[in-house]
Enzyme design. Sequence first.
Site, PDB file in Angstrom:
ATOM      1  CB  CYS A 139      46.774  82.007  43.211  1.00 47.13           C
ATOM      2  SG  CYS A 139      48.331  81.790  42.299  1.00 47.13           S
TER       3      CYS A 139
ATOM      4  CD  GLU B 129      53.068  72.104  39.714  1.00 47.49           C
ATOM      5  OE1 GLU B 129      52.426  73.094  39.291  1.00 47.49           O
ATOM      6  OE2 GLU B 129      52.571  71.268  40.486  1.00 47.49           O
TER       7      GLU B 129
ATOM      8  CB  CYS C 255      47.005  74.869  44.714  1.00 46.90           C
ATOM      9  SG  CYS C 255      46.506  75.971  43.387  1.00 46.90           S
TER      10      CYS C 255
ATOM     11  CB  SER D 265      48.173  79.761  31.853  1.00 52.50           C
ATOM     12  OG  SER D 265      47.531  79.649  33.104  1.00 52.50           O
ATOM     13  CB  SER D 266      48.499  74.021  33.425  1.00 51.60           C
ATOM     14  OG  SER D 266      47.720  72.960  33.883  1.00 51.60           O
ATOM     15  CG  ASN D 267      45.666  78.375  36.441  1.00 50.05           C
ATOM     16  OD1 ASN D 267      44.735  79.167  36.544  1.00 50.05           O
ATOM     17  ND2 ASN D 267      46.919  78.787  36.238  1.00 50.05           N
TER      18      ASN D 267
HETATM   19  O1  0CM Z   1      50.878  75.839  36.227  1.00 50.25           O
HETATM   20  P1  0CM Z   1      50.236  76.839  35.305  1.00 50.25           P
HETATM   21  O2  0CM Z   1      50.653  76.598  33.873  1.00 50.25           O
HETATM   22  O3  0CM Z   1      48.769  76.948  35.486  1.00 50.25           O
HETATM   23  O4  0CM Z   1      50.905  78.212  35.744  1.00 50.25           O
HETATM   24  P2  0CM Z   1      50.451  79.718  35.795  1.00 50.25           P
HETATM   25  O5  0CM Z   1      51.704  80.523  35.899  1.00 50.25           O
HETATM   26  O6  0CM Z   1      49.508  80.087  34.726  1.00 50.25           O
HETATM   27  O7  0CM Z   1      49.636  79.792  37.149  1.00 50.25           O
HETATM   28  C1  0CM Z   1      50.149  79.824  38.395  1.00 50.25           C
HETATM   29  C2  0CM Z   1      51.001  78.814  38.859  1.00 50.25           C
HETATM   30  C3  0CM Z   1      51.720  77.985  39.301  1.00 50.25           C
HETATM   31  C4  0CM Z   1      52.614  77.029  39.860  1.00 50.25           C
HETATM   32 FE1  SF4 Z   2      49.052  79.692  42.494  1.00 50.79          FE
HETATM   33 FE2  SF4 Z   2      50.306  77.631  41.386  1.00 50.79          FE
HETATM   34 FE3  SF4 Z   2      50.712  78.213  43.942  1.00 50.79          FE
HETATM   35 FE4  SF4 Z   2      48.336  77.275  43.154  1.00 50.79          FE
HETATM   36  S1  SF4 Z   2      50.302  76.195  43.127  1.00 50.79           S
HETATM   37  S2  SF4 Z   2      48.701  78.962  44.611  1.00 50.79           S
HETATM   38  S3  SF4 Z   2      48.151  78.188  41.105  1.00 50.79           S
HETATM   39  S4  SF4 Z   2      51.250  79.497  42.157  1.00 50.79           S
END
Ligand code: 0CM
Ligand code: SF4
Length: 314
Positions: free
Chosen positions: A16, A130, A198, A226-228
């Site tokens: 992203c 976060e 997001c 990685s949460s997402n």
């Molecule tokens: O928040 P998450 O654990 O999904 O983090 P990530 O580093 O895998 O992905 C992008 C982000 C943010 C904020």
């Molecule tokens: Fe990427 Fe996290 Fe920002 Fe969404 S909030 S655009 S997943 S870095």
Amino acid sequence: MAAQKRLVVAAPRGYCAGVDRAVVTVERALEVYGPPVYVRKQIVHNKHVVEELEVRGAVFVEDLSEVPEGATVVFSAHGVSPAVHEEAARRNLKTIDATCPLVTKVHKEAKRFAADGMQILLIGHAGHEEVEGTTGEAPEHITLVQSPGDARAVDVADPSRVAWLSQTTLSVDETWDTVGELRSRFPLLVDPPSDDICYATQNRQSAVKQIAPTADLFIVVGSRNSSNSVRLVEVALEAGAKAAHRVDNAGEIAPEWLEGVDTVGVTSGASVPDALVQGVLDFFEANGFPPATEERLTEENLVFALPPELRRLA
Ligand code: 0CM
Ligand code: SF4
């Protein structure tokens, strides 16, 4: 006759705008300052990204106390609490803040609701960086709600003075279930001014939902923390995939997952370089699947400017 095999890769997937910016930030800091460049926590939650940056001279630390006095430290995409900024200033560290602007937006919402005297119900997962960063903006105003079950149990001081916010990388559907529970208990609940989950999280989940109903197997590339990425496995299963697994790379695919499988869906989290997805597609082609077809939900064109600390140097 055996059914035709299909390999379908979701789009959008992978990086992203916030991850791209954070990774480029560390790369530029290494070019400008030379190694070592310290990074507080993983810059993004991906094992391969972190390992590659380590080879180039980035040093990842859990705590600012591990950074030598006067050195340069990058804050990760997930954001930090004001207390971390204060500690860095006390220790004379040069800081480069790679917090995603969409996380900073949630911090600002938290500060504004707190300044208005509201109790904030923050939907998110305990221990996620976060959530720690956002909570640090107004700890005495924020109560964590992790699930619809939590929403049914949470206590508030004044039901007419509550607002909700969320982590950016949650399941959209589960979050709405949680909000529904909250609103049924607190009808005057105030919404965030705009979506906290997001665009990248939402698009990757919607793209998976298009493919999952016909998938015998869904592979999500992404790291354990990685949460997402983890949410994409849940979304695939909820949307009808017969099985779904998260892997860091193709080497983690177990041969037995392919037994009796005709249609495979593939995607990746927002912190995952596309080379890792290509490795997974190559694995399936080497195991009798045709070249992948891409199912694209939408285009993504968002690009964030680099942190001002780096732009000044440039
Ligand atoms: O928040 P998450 O654990 O999904 O983090 P990530 O580093 O895998 O992905 C992008 C982000 C943010 C904020
Ligand atoms: Fe990427 Fe996290 Fe920002 Fe969404 S909030 S655009 S997943 S870095």
